[in-house]
Structures are given as C-alpha cells and as structure tokens.
Write a protein that holds these residues in place. Sequence first.
Motif, PDB file in Angstrom:
ATOM      1  N   LEU A   1      38.808   8.862 -36.074  1.00 35.81           N
ATOM      2  CA  LEU A   1      39.593   8.873 -37.310  1.00 35.81           C
ATOM      3  C   LEU A   1      40.525   7.655 -37.393  1.00 35.81           C
ATOM      4  N   ARG A   2      40.871   7.069 -36.240  1.00 36.89           N
ATOM      5  CA  ARG A   2      41.748   5.885 -36.242  1.00 36.89           C
ATOM      6  C   ARG A   2      41.134   4.701 -36.972  1.00 36.89           C
ATOM      7  N   ARG A   3      39.811   4.716 -37.163  1.00 36.83           N
ATOM      8  CA  ARG A   3      39.141   3.623 -37.889  1.00 36.83           C
ATOM      9  C   ARG A   3      39.409   3.697 -39.389  1.00 36.83           C
ATOM     10  N   ALA A   4      39.746   4.892 -39.868  1.00 39.54           N
ATOM     11  CA  ALA A   4      40.037   5.073 -41.293  1.00 39.54           C
ATOM     12  C   ALA A   4      41.405   4.484 -41.604  1.00 39.54           C
ATOM     13  N   ALA A   5      41.750   4.445 -42.898  1.00 42.89           N
ATOM     14  CA  ALA A   5      43.092   4.001 -43.289  1.00 42.89           C
ATOM     15  C   ALA A   5      44.117   4.899 -42.603  1.00 42.89           C
ATOM     16  N   PRO A   6      45.302   4.355 -42.266  1.00 42.16           N
ATOM     17  CA  PRO A   6      46.303   5.131 -41.514  1.00 42.16           C
ATOM     18  C   PRO A   6      46.709   6.435 -42.214  1.00 42.16           C
TER      19      PRO A   6
ATOM     20  N   PRO B   1      47.722  16.340 -38.447  1.00 44.11           N
ATOM     21  CA  PRO B   1      48.561  15.983 -39.591  1.00 44.11           C
ATOM     22  C   PRO B   1      47.784  15.441 -40.789  1.00 44.11           C
ATOM     23  N   GLN B   2      46.577  14.922 -40.561  1.00 39.54           N
ATOM     24  CA  GLN B   2      45.809  14.350 -41.677  1.00 39.54           C
ATOM     25  C   GLN B   2      44.880  15.367 -42.345  1.00 39.54           C
ATOM     26  N   SER B   3      44.796  16.550 -41.744  1.00 37.09           N
ATOM     27  CA  SER B   3      43.917  17.586 -42.288  1.00 37.09           C
ATOM     28  C   SER B   3      44.491  18.197 -43.561  1.00 37.09           C
ATOM     29  N   ARG B   4      43.639  18.394 -44.551  1.00 41.96           N
ATOM     30  CA  ARG B   4      44.034  19.067 -45.802  1.00 41.96           C
ATOM     31  C   ARG B   4      43.245  20.357 -45.995  1.00 41.96           C
ATOM     32  N   VAL B   5      42.702  20.893 -44.904  1.00 41.82           N
ATOM     33  CA  VAL B   5      41.793  22.031 -45.007  1.00 41.82           C
ATOM     34  C   VAL B   5      42.467  23.260 -45.621  1.00 41.82           C
ATOM     35  N   LEU B   6      43.672  23.600 -45.160  1.00 46.89           N
ATOM     36  CA  LEU B   6      44.349  24.782 -45.708  1.00 46.89           C
ATOM     37  C   LEU B   6      44.905  24.514 -47.104  1.00 46.89           C
ATOM     38  N   GLN B   7      45.258  23.253 -47.375  1.00 51.48           N
ATOM     39  CA  GLN B   7      45.686  22.901 -48.734  1.00 51.48           C
ATOM     40  C   GLN B   7      44.527  23.060 -49.718  1.00 51.48           C
TER      41      GLN B   7
END
Length: 311
Positions: free
Chosen positions: A257-262, A286-292
């Motif tokens: 995931l570090r390859r993606a935008a910060p 912190p980057q997960s939006r699964v529950l949102q």
Amino acid sequence: MSHHADTALPLQHLLTLEHLPRTQLVALLDLAQRYAEGRDNRQALAGTGICTLFFEASTRTRLSFQLAAQRLGADVLNFDVSTSSTRKGETAQDTLKTIEAMGVRGFVVRHDQNGAVAALAAAANPGSALINAGDGRSAHPTQGLLDMLTLRQAKGDDFSKLKVLIVGDVKHSRVARSDLHALHTLGAGEIRVCAPRTLLPDDGTLDGCTVVADLDAALDGVDAVMTLRLQRERMEEGLVASLDDYHHDYGLTANRLRRAAPDAVVMHPGPINRGIEITDEVADGPQSRVLQQVRNGVAVRMAVLETLLAG
C-alpha cells in the motif's frame, strides 16, 4: 438508452448505473450525503409498503435496506425466498404479483441470474418501484453508489484527477461493473484494473480502463484501491491456482500500500476474506474505509428508496 447527460427523467426503477444520467447520479449522492450527516426523514415513506425479496442470500445488503426503509417510516416486509414457499414451485413473477396485491409498492430484489430483476420490473404494476440489490454478475447499483459516496467523502467531488485501482475478480463481480459505470459517469481521471488473466472480463466491461498485470506497478500513485472478494469457487473452477498464490500476487498488504498515494483510501465491498485479498493490518488500518462504506450503505439506500417512492 440515449446518453444525454442532463435529461434526468423521474426514475421508476433502479436496475443498473449504466447510462444513468450524471445529474441523477449526483442528485442521489447529494441526498445520501445529507442522510449520512444525520438528517433523518422519518415520515417520507410513512404508510408505504416495501418488500425485500431475496432469491439469493445476503446479510449486509438486506439489513441495510431494511434499516433504510424503517428510517423513512415505511412498512417493511422481509421475504427470503431462498428459504420460503417458492420451493413449492411458485414463479418469481407470481411472488411479485402476490405481494403487489397486498398493496406493497417498493421491491428490493436480489437474484442469482443476470437480468432477473429487470424482467420482474417489466412485469410490475405501473406504481411499483424495483431496486436491483444485485443480479447475477451484472449489476449492484446501490453498492456502486455507496462506493462513490465513500470516495467522494474522502477525495471531494471532482473525480477528474483521481487514479482508482480495482483489484481482483472483475469477471464475476457485479460490484465491479456498477463501480466502473459510476466511475466513468463521474469522470474518473484514470481507472486501473489488476487481476489474474482468468478473472478479467472480455465483454467490454474494461473499455476505458488500463489493465496492469503487476499489482506493485498498478498501485503506483493511486488515490483509491478497491479490492474485490475472491469467491472460493474460482479455485474449484481452476481459475485461481491457490489462495496462497493469489495472496502473494494480488493481496493488498501494508507494505504494498506504500506504493499508493500517501492519503490513498482502501475499500472492499465485504465480506472480506482476511489474509487473501487484504491483510488485517490494511483492513483495520487508518486508510481503510470498509466500515464507512457500510455506514454509507444505509444513507444511499434511504436516498434511493425516497427518490423512487416518495415522488
């Protein structure tokens, strides 16, 4: 259907996001956003009968439609056909007609066959509204909408600068098809797709997308990663060598995931196969939006029910 961006006729049914005018798509997202911010309209559908008619099992979709309808004051009937008297041979159309005869106007339908919901919509009374809650591999429009709402909350409503990556079994995914329709309509800057060759569709679904074979390369600089559930029957069909191989090549890890935008966001329609499509560290990170996404599902389904039935 003609593709006039601004001729938004009143919607009778929501069967697919394909060819849905941009103005209509945005209006649904705007209304859903108001609901996501806590505005309830408890009387919008008071006295309206809504039936969740599921010919295929579901947990989160059925529950969130149920909750959405209740929050609008509707009378909600739940009919899980996969465990009911349709086993006795009643046709889907007869089931629909029977429930319509009781005065029910709204139908949320999930079916394992492509086009089954559209066929029921064609047979429905003029005052009825059908919502496709997933049919075969063809469409899951409310999932597409809740994914767009989640993306818009994270990145703003101008999608033209966004790079979005979809990873996994696109070929068999109605979610991916609805997401792709919506991303194109909203003008996403770049849509990348990464999957084993055996799980890529060859039916025009990927028109306008960039297929990138290698996940590390595909992740480079993306603003959002949408991972799809790997259905285990793909192994039995010989389309995937093994779950370990799949995770090794296509699993989203914190390191990758570090390859993606910060500030990239990670999405997954659920249910998640942890350790296969995505690691715990990413799914719960912190980057997960699964529950949102799940929270947004209720707001989106309120918006759709109100738009179709309160007119």
